[in-house]
Structures are given as C-alpha cells and as structure tokens.
Scaffold this active site. Structure first.
Site: not given
Ligand code: IPE
Ligand code: IPE
Ligand code: MG
Length: 244
Positions: A21, A68-69, A72, A192
C-alpha cells in the site's frame, strides 16, 4: 544472494503476507500521476520476494489488487491491469531465471473477473513455475477475503448437494482446504506499510493468529532493511494461540 547481511534469526516466519500500500501517496508526494506510483511499487514485488527467499521465508503473499479496488477511476484500474500484463509477460520471458532461483508464482483471487488475456497469462506463469520450491510468491489479484470465504462456502454447498460430503464434514479444515491458500501454513506475519493499520479484506480467515507489523514507509520506498526490521520484530513476539 543478497547484498545486505542477514542476521541469523532464531525464528523466521514460514509465510509472510504483505499489503503493498501507498503507491498513490508516493506519487502524489512527488507531483506525479498515481500510475507512476504503481509502476514503482510493482518493481518492489520481485525485490522483496527474492530477498524473503534469502532470509529463509518459504512463502510470501502480496496483496496487489482487491475486489474493492475496482471502484477506483477507470483510468487507474486500466493502468494497473496493463501493468500486471506487462509484468506477467516479462515474468514469462525470464522464467529460466526464476527456475534457477527456485521461485514459484501463484495467484490468489477470482481470475474469471479479470481480462481473459490476463487470466491466460496468470495460468501460464503458474504452469511454468509449478516445479519450483525454494520460495512460493503468491500475488493476490482481484482478491477479497470475503469473496474467498463465500466461494469456499459455495463449493461446500455444491459438494453437500451432490452427496460428496456430509454436514459433519463441514469443519474449519474443510473451509481452509477450499481457500486459495489451501495446503499453505497461515501467515505468521502480516506487513502493512503506508501508515494504515487495517487488513482491508486481506487473508481475513488465515490471519486469525497472525502477527502484525506496520510501517509508515510507502510501498515504493519499502526496502530490504524494512523487511529485516519486520523479521526482527517477529522474532521477539510471543505467540500464544490462546494458550498461556
Ligand atoms: C489494500 O489497499 C489493497 C491493496 C494493497 C491491494 P487499499 O488502498 O485498497 O486499502 P484501503 O482502501 O486503504 O483500506
Ligand atoms: C496500493 O497503493 C496499490 C493498490 C491498492 C492497487 P494505493 O494505490 O492504495 O496507494 P495509496 O494508498 O492511495 O497511497
Ligand atoms: Mg491504499
């Protein structure tokens, strides 16, 4: 072998989970597009995975994209999927190197929910590295812990309806055996970075007794030294599993 000195740990986790993350914030801090953060973050998967093997870890599960991603912006999701495709194509090209290093790559998550071309590449990488056993690197893509447990429940319902199993056979082991992680030890340690302290639907069944290690470092900046810090912290933990 690694360029940094690895201490002689008294105990090393067998299975480590890593929530990759902080890519977006890493890019934002530099005035760059979020996608640039994902590009940098993707490079770390290999570096840390190979280093974990040098440390004696047998299995690492990296959380790359959650169920859940998908919520985006489409442009970001498309860019991440394109990155996966590039990464997998490259992994196929250098499979000889992986064979030498003993790296097995597997995917956790619903492959049917990703582009068929990506699905095919995932299958190919899994097939090509199947015989390796120095370290197993699992990449969780379109993965969600609740989706994984729901899928296991549905599978058990099907087997029950077909008369293959009895109601009594539905126990904790039967559920574990139907998860993507079937046959693997539960993660001993979950790392994490990025300052967040939550699971975000990662290995929620398997993490029942995992140790957690958090860091403020953003994933693209995560280093081998950070990984060693996590292993050192793990070495000092007293795991009781409900006992005294
Ligand atoms: C968790 O990160 C998922 C991955 C790293 C793939 P997110 O950025 O999606 O989690 P939240 O939304 O902050 O909980
Ligand atoms: C983790 O980084 C990668 C994915 C969840 C795909 P993020 O894209 O969640 O990065 P932040 O949390 O917005 O900084
Ligand atoms: Mg994130």
């Amino acid at each position: 072998m690694s360029d940094i000195i690895i201490p002689d740990f008294a105990v090393v986790p067998r299975h480590v989970g890593v929530i990759m993350d902080g890519n977006g914030r890493w890019a934002k801090k530099r005035g760059l597009e979020r996608t640039k953060g994902h590009i940098e973050g993707a490079k770390k998967f290999r570096e840390i995975g190979e280093f974990a093997a040098d440390c004696g870890v047998k299995c690492v599960t990296f959380y790359a994209f959650s169920t859940e991603n998908w919520s985006r912006p489409k442009a970001e999701v498309d860019a991440i999927m394109a990155l996966f495709a590039d990464y997998l194509t490259e992994a196929i090209d250098r499979v000889e190197e992986d064979l030498k290093k003993g790296i097995r790559i597997r995917f956790f998550g619903d492959k049917d929910g990703v582009d068929p071309r990506l699905h095919a590449l995932m299958d190919e990488v899994e097939d090509l590295t199947r015989g390796n056993d120095r370290i197993m690197l699992n990449l969780a893509v379109n993965y969600g812990g609740r989706q994984e447990i729901t899928r296991a429940a549905r599978e058990l319902a099907r087997e029950f309806a077909e008369g293959k199993i009895s109601e009594d056979a539905i126990n904790e082991q039967a559920i574990s055996d139907r998860l993507y992680s079937a046959g693997l030890p539960d993660p001993d340690l979950i790392i994490r970075p990025s300052g967040e302290q939550r699971l975000s639907n990662f290995l929620i069944w398997q993490a029942a007794y995992s140790e957690f290690w958090y860091s403020d470092v953003l994933w693209p900046d995560f280093s081998k030294e950070d990984f060693l810090e996590a292993l050192k912290a793990y070495e000092k933990r007293s795991r009781r599993f409900g006992n005294v």
